[in-house]
Each structure stands twice: as structure tokens, then as C-alpha cells.
Design a protein around this motif. Structure first.
Motif, PDB file in Angstrom:
ATOM      1  N   ASP A 161     -14.928   2.445 106.185  1.00  0.00           N
ATOM      2  CA  ASP A 161     -16.066   2.635 105.289  1.00  0.00           C
ATOM      3  C   ASP A 161     -15.772   3.835 104.387  1.00  0.00           C
ATOM      4  N   PRO A 162     -15.918   3.696 103.060  1.00  0.00           N
ATOM      5  CA  PRO A 162     -15.643   4.828 102.158  1.00  0.00           C
ATOM      6  C   PRO A 162     -16.453   6.076 102.521  1.00  0.00           C
ATOM      7  N   HIS A 163     -17.625   5.885 103.122  1.00  0.00           N
ATOM      8  CA  HIS A 163     -18.461   7.027 103.497  1.00  0.00           C
ATOM      9  C   HIS A 163     -18.363   7.338 104.983  1.00  0.00           C
ATOM     10  N   GLY A 164     -18.441   6.314 105.821  1.00  0.00           N
ATOM     11  CA  GLY A 164     -18.499   6.526 107.264  1.00  0.00           C
ATOM     12  C   GLY A 164     -17.144   6.525 107.958  1.00  0.00           C
ATOM     13  N   GLY A 165     -16.064   6.239 107.212  1.00  0.00           N
ATOM     14  CA  GLY A 165     -14.744   6.210 107.829  1.00  0.00           C
ATOM     15  C   GLY A 165     -14.561   5.021 108.755  1.00  0.00           C
ATOM     16  N   VAL A 166     -13.518   5.111 109.585  1.00  0.00           N
ATOM     17  CA  VAL A 166     -13.191   4.006 110.488  1.00  0.00           C
ATOM     18  C   VAL A 166     -14.365   3.716 111.415  1.00  0.00           C
ATOM     19  N   PHE A 167     -14.961   4.777 111.955  1.00  0.00           N
ATOM     20  CA  PHE A 167     -16.047   4.596 112.902  1.00  0.00           C
ATOM     21  C   PHE A 167     -17.218   3.851 112.260  1.00  0.00           C
ATOM     22  N   ALA A 218     -17.152   1.884 109.734  1.00  0.00           N
ATOM     23  CA  ALA A 218     -16.778   0.499 109.456  1.00  0.00           C
ATOM     24  C   ALA A 218     -16.846  -0.347 110.716  1.00  0.00           C
ATOM     25  N   VAL A 219     -16.356   0.226 111.832  1.00  0.00           N
ATOM     26  CA  VAL A 219     -16.389  -0.521 113.095  1.00  0.00           C
ATOM     27  C   VAL A 219     -17.830  -0.862 113.459  1.00  0.00           C
ATOM     28  N   VAL A 220     -18.727   0.127 113.287  1.00  0.00           N
ATOM     29  CA  VAL A 220     -20.140  -0.119 113.597  1.00  0.00           C
ATOM     30  C   VAL A 220     -20.687  -1.241 112.728  1.00  0.00           C
ATOM     31  N   LYS A 221     -20.314  -1.200 111.447  1.00  0.00           N
ATOM     32  CA  LYS A 221     -20.795  -2.228 110.517  1.00  0.00           C
ATOM     33  C   LYS A 221     -20.273  -3.616 110.907  1.00  0.00           C
ATOM     34  N   PHE A 222     -18.976  -3.684 111.218  1.00  0.00           N
ATOM     35  CA  PHE A 222     -18.403  -4.983 111.602  1.00  0.00           C
ATOM     36  C   PHE A 222     -18.972  -5.459 112.948  1.00  0.00           C
ATOM     37  N   LEU A 223     -19.237  -4.490 113.835  1.00  0.00           N
ATOM     38  CA  LEU A 223     -19.852  -4.868 115.117  1.00  0.00           C
ATOM     39  C   LEU A 223     -21.212  -5.500 114.881  1.00  0.00           C
ATOM     40  N   SER A 224     -21.956  -4.933 113.911  1.00  0.00           N
ATOM     41  CA  SER A 224     -23.289  -5.472 113.641  1.00  0.00           C
ATOM     42  C   SER A 224     -23.191  -6.885 113.081  1.00  0.00           C
ATOM     43  N   ILE A 225     -22.077  -7.196 112.434  1.00  0.00           N
ATOM     44  CA  ILE A 225     -21.894  -8.552 111.928  1.00  0.00           C
ATOM     45  C   ILE A 225     -21.404  -9.475 113.041  1.00  0.00           C
ATOM     46  N   TYR A 226     -20.304  -9.065 113.693  1.00  0.00           N
ATOM     47  CA  TYR A 226     -19.640  -9.976 114.621  1.00  0.00           C
ATOM     48  C   TYR A 226     -20.244  -9.965 116.024  1.00  0.00           C
ATOM     49  N   ALA A 227     -20.424  -8.763 116.568  1.00  0.00           N
ATOM     50  CA  ALA A 227     -20.751  -8.691 117.999  1.00  0.00           C
ATOM     51  C   ALA A 227     -22.203  -9.048 118.294  1.00  0.00           C
ATOM     52  N   VAL A 228     -23.117  -8.692 117.385  1.00  0.00           N
ATOM     53  CA  VAL A 228     -24.532  -8.963 117.660  1.00  0.00           C
ATOM     54  C   VAL A 228     -24.808 -10.459 117.610  1.00  0.00           C
ATOM     55  N   THR A 229     -24.276 -11.120 116.570  1.00  0.00           N
ATOM     56  CA  THR A 229     -24.437 -12.570 116.465  1.00  0.00           C
ATOM     57  C   THR A 229     -23.930 -13.258 117.726  1.00  0.00           C
ATOM     58  N   GLN A 230     -22.888 -12.688 118.297  1.00  0.00           N
ATOM     59  CA  GLN A 230     -22.204 -13.348 119.400  1.00  0.00           C
ATOM     60  C   GLN A 230     -22.956 -13.279 120.727  1.00  0.00           C
ATOM     61  N   ILE A 231     -23.908 -12.361 120.855  1.00  0.00           N
ATOM     62  CA  ILE A 231     -24.546 -12.160 122.167  1.00  0.00           C
ATOM     63  C   ILE A 231     -25.139 -13.459 122.749  1.00  0.00           C
ATOM     64  N   GLN A 238     -18.057  -8.110 103.602  1.00  0.00           N
ATOM     65  CA  GLN A 238     -18.107  -6.718 104.031  1.00  0.00           C
ATOM     66  C   GLN A 238     -16.794  -6.011 103.703  1.00  0.00           C
ATOM     67  N   ILE A 239     -15.684  -6.705 103.886  1.00  0.00           N
ATOM     68  CA  ILE A 239     -14.377  -6.128 103.553  1.00  0.00           C
ATOM     69  C   ILE A 239     -14.347  -5.786 102.069  1.00  0.00           C
ATOM     70  N   LYS A 240     -14.855  -6.694 101.252  1.00  0.00           N
ATOM     71  CA  LYS A 240     -14.843  -6.458  99.797  1.00  0.00           C
ATOM     72  C   LYS A 240     -15.709  -5.277  99.431  1.00  0.00           C
ATOM     73  N   LYS A 241     -16.777  -5.040 100.223  1.00  0.00           N
ATOM     74  CA  LYS A 241     -17.634  -3.894  99.956  1.00  0.00           C
ATOM     75  C   LYS A 241     -16.885  -2.597 100.246  1.00  0.00           C
ATOM     76  N   PHE A 242     -16.158  -2.578 101.367  1.00  0.00           N
ATOM     77  CA  PHE A 242     -15.428  -1.380 101.766  1.00  0.00           C
ATOM     78  C   PHE A 242     -14.213  -1.148 100.870  1.00  0.00           C
ATOM     79  N   ASP A 243     -13.580  -2.227 100.429  1.00  0.00           N
ATOM     80  CA  ASP A 243     -12.343  -2.111  99.666  1.00  0.00           C
ATOM     81  C   ASP A 243     -12.354  -3.125  98.525  1.00  0.00           C
ATOM     82  N   PRO A 244     -13.071  -2.784  97.440  1.00  0.00           N
ATOM     83  CA  PRO A 244     -13.272  -3.752  96.361  1.00  0.00           C
ATOM     84  C   PRO A 244     -11.955  -4.208  95.729  1.00  0.00           C
ATOM     85  N   GLY A 245     -10.910  -3.389  95.869  1.00  0.00           N
ATOM     86  CA  GLY A 245      -9.648  -3.731  95.208  1.00  0.00           C
ATOM     87  C   GLY A 245      -8.802  -4.715  95.990  1.00  0.00           C
TER      88      GLY A 245
END
Lengths: 250, 111
Positions: free
Chosen positions: A200-206, A208-221, B43-50
Motif C-alpha cells: 500500500d503506498p500509504h500503509g506499506g506491506v502490512f 496491503a496485506v490487511v486490505k487483501f485479507l479483507s478481500i480474500y480471507a473474509v469472503t472465504q470464511i 486492488q492491485i491497480k489501486k496500489f500500483d497504477p503503473g
């Protein structure tokens, strides 16, 4: 008689709690969850995940040879059934309370019957089928998807199974938990795989992981719960038809 | 666990699975239920538009119909194998039982 009634009540109330949790956590939001798509990982990461997955795959081939040559009754037939189960479950795109769809993985059954190793081979057949014919997942991301679905999933499931058995948890419940966590950990892994590559440009790796978890892991429960239940159903059918001895499972 | 209690357990579990599949339509009434990886990709495109995907699927099903056809084929292959294995074992077991039963009656008749 009374004892078994008590047990089934305990099981029932545990399920009721699980359902309550499921409705509390699962707040509607728009999200889609599945494998990493073709070309969505930079080349270096593709090579990395192929390199990581390769030894597991080779070990899986070795395990498969051993199972096929083993004298265990019905071993080959049951291996085919476990592979078929992965095929069926990963073709079922199911709705989730998050208002989106995803599919289960089906690796729990094979993990409990044959150990986690052989799933790396069974799973790759499904991943290839979907990458080549359905434009689902991809060849360049095969290594990464293999790692999450057929390596991490089964290993986590196996550990859950062993832990439950060590704690003397009932076999059906242990199998349910094994399949559920195998499924869920697959998508948690996917979230990490993407978060590391696309911070995440603002939140960094952590972040981004939280964001992707909210997409992938929550749906999966809910899907993971459904997968756990379906796995127990098939396992009961196997036992009822004398295909496999219950004692074969430690 | 006895056979009958396993069957009973299966009926209960199947109902729970159905509930899990139906519940989303009630809980998330306005959900799009879109599948696929579009959201993750977005979401990937949001984080890395390029970022430009550097590889594309060799073949993409030409329509949603063809895609669902292939998904159904995948599920059917698996279901077919499972139904064959379990059905075959079930038949064998029934035949064995019948044989044992007829053996038992014939041996009592001989007495």
C-alpha cells in the motif's frame, strides 16, 4: 446412548456458535476472491514461487508413488476419490455473506487420508485445468497458486488435524476443522503473496496485506465452513461403504 | 460410530451446507456476487497504477456460457469419479450382505 446424545448436542451447539460468529463477522461488502490471475505477479516473483513449490511437488510425486504401490486396501481408489473431490469443490463457485463469490479448495480430505505431501500433485492438475481452459489463475502464477492451495493449505490442515487428535477431539470435528483451516489458510496465503508484491503506498506491506485479507480471507470464511461440512459428509460415505477403515486414520 | 448415525449426521450437515449457501442471498441482498479475481486485480491497480500484466491467458472462454460449460465439465468429471467409486463400493457391500444372509438361511434350513 445418553453419552452419544450429549456428544451430538455439544456438536450442535458448537455449530450454532460458529454460525453466530459467521453472521457477526460477515458484513456485506463487495469483494471477489480466487487465485492470482495470469500475469499479475512480476516475473521475479513467479520464478521465486516456482522455485519454492518445486521441491514440494517432487516430494508429492514420491508420496504418490508410495501410495500407489502400497498394500493398503483401496489406496489407489481412495487417492482418485480425493483428487476428484478437489476437482468438484474447486469448480463450485459459491456465494458468501460478503456479497461476492469464491470457491473452496477441497484439499482437506486427501490431507487427512494420505498426509499433506501428495496434495501438491493432485492440486496442480486442477490448477492446470483451470489455467488452461478457464483463464482462471494462470501459468505464470502457477507456482504461487500451487504454494497457497496445495502446499500451505494441506500443511496447515494436517497440523490442525494432528493437534485436534492429540487433544482427543472427535474425528468428525477434527476433520471438519482440518478442511476448514486448509481452505482458509490458502486465501490468507494469497493475501500475503499479493501484499508483499504490491505494498500500500500509504500503509506499506502490512496495510496491503490487511486490505487483501479483507478481500480474500473474509469472503472465504463461510465457504471454508461449507467445505469442512462437505468433507465430513464424503468421509462418512466412505466409511459407510467400507471403502476405508476408520482405524487407518491415526 | 454406527452406519445409521453417520447417515443422520450427513443429513444434518447437508442442511447446514444448504443454509450456508442460501444465507448470503438474505444477508447481502444487494451483493453483486461477482466471482473471479477482478476485485483483487482492481486492488492491485489501486496500489500500483503503473503495473501492466506481462502475460495473458493462452486461451479465454469466448463467453460466459462457455466458461460455465467448462466449469460444469470440471465438476461433472469429479462427481462422476466419486459417484462411481462410492456406488461401486455400496453395491459390493450389499451383494456381500445378501450372500451372507442367504448362507445363514440355507444353513438353518439344512438343520
Amino acid at each position: 446412548m445418553l453419552k452419544s446424545n450429549n456428544k451430538s448436542w455439544l456438536r450442535f451447539s458448537l455449530l450454532a456458535i460458529a454460525f453466530a460468529l459467521y453472521f457477526t463477522i460477515g458484513t456485506p461488502q463487495d469483494a471477489h476472491a480466487m487465485h492470482i490471475m495470469e500475469g499479475m505477479l512480476p516475473p521475479m516473483w513467479c520464478v521465486f514461487w516456482f522455485a519454492v513449490s518445486a521441491p514440494f511437488f517432487i516430494y508429492g510425486l514420491y508420496r504418490m508413488r508410495k501410495i500407489v504401490n502400497s498394500k493398503e486396501q483401496n489406496a489407489k481408489v481412495m487417492l482418485a476419490l480425493c483428487g476428484a473431490f478437489v476437482f468438484v469443490l474447486s469448480s463450485l463457485k459459491m456465494p458468501s455473506v460478503t456479497g461476492s463469490s469464491s470457491h473452496p479448495t477441497g484439499v482437506g480430505l486427501g490431507t487427512v487420508m494420505f498426509g499433506p505431501g501428495v496434495l501438491a500433485v493432485l492440486g496442480v492438475i486442477v490448477l492446470l485445468f483451470q489455467a488452461l481452459l478457464l483463464a482462471h489463475g494462470g501459468l505464470t502464477t502457477l507456482g504461487a497458486n500451487e504454494f497457497s492451495m496445495t502446499i500451505v493449505g494441506p500443511i496447515v490442515g494436517f497440523l490442525v488435524w494432528k493437534l485436534c487428535r492429540a487433544l482427543k477431539v472427535n474425528k468428525s470435528v477434527s476433520l471438519f476443522l482440518c478442511a476448514m483451516f486448509a481452505d482458509w489458510s490458502t486465501y490468507v496465503t494469497t493475501s500475503f503473496q499479493l501484499g508483499v508484491v504490491y505494498p500500500d503506498p500509504h500503509g506499506g506491506v502490512f496495510g496491503a496485506v490487511v486490505k487483501f485479507l479483507s478481500i480474500y480471507a473474509v469472503t472465504q470464511i463461510p465457504l471454508a465452513i461449507a467445505e469442512g461440512l462437505l468433507t465430513v459428509i464424503v468421509y462418512n460415505l466412505i466409511l459407510n461403504n467400507d471403502l476405508w477403515k476408520e482405524s487407518a486414520l491415526s | 460410530m454406527k452406519e445409521k448415525s453417520r447417515t443422520r449426521q450427513n443429513v444434518i450437515l447437508l442442511i447446514l451446507v444448504l443454509a450456508l449457501v442460501i444465507a448470503p442471498f438474505i444477508v447481502a441482498k444487494n451483493g453483486a456476487f461477482g466471482g473471479s479475481d477482478d476485485q483483487g486485480t482492481a486492488q492491485i491497480k489501486k496500489f500500483d497504477p503503473g503495473y501492466k500484466p506481462w502475460a495473458h491467458p493462452l486461451w479465454t472462454p469466448p463467453s460466459g456460457e462457455i466458461e460455465s460449460l467448462l466449469f460444469t465439465v470440471q465438476g461433472s468429471i469429479g462427481t462422476g469419479i466419486m459417484a462411481y467409486i462410492i456406488g461401486n463400493a455400496h453395491g459390493k457391500r450389499t451383494a456381500k450382505k445378501q450372500l451372507n444372509d442367504s448362507d445363514a438361511t440355507s444353513s438353518t434350513n439344512n438343520k
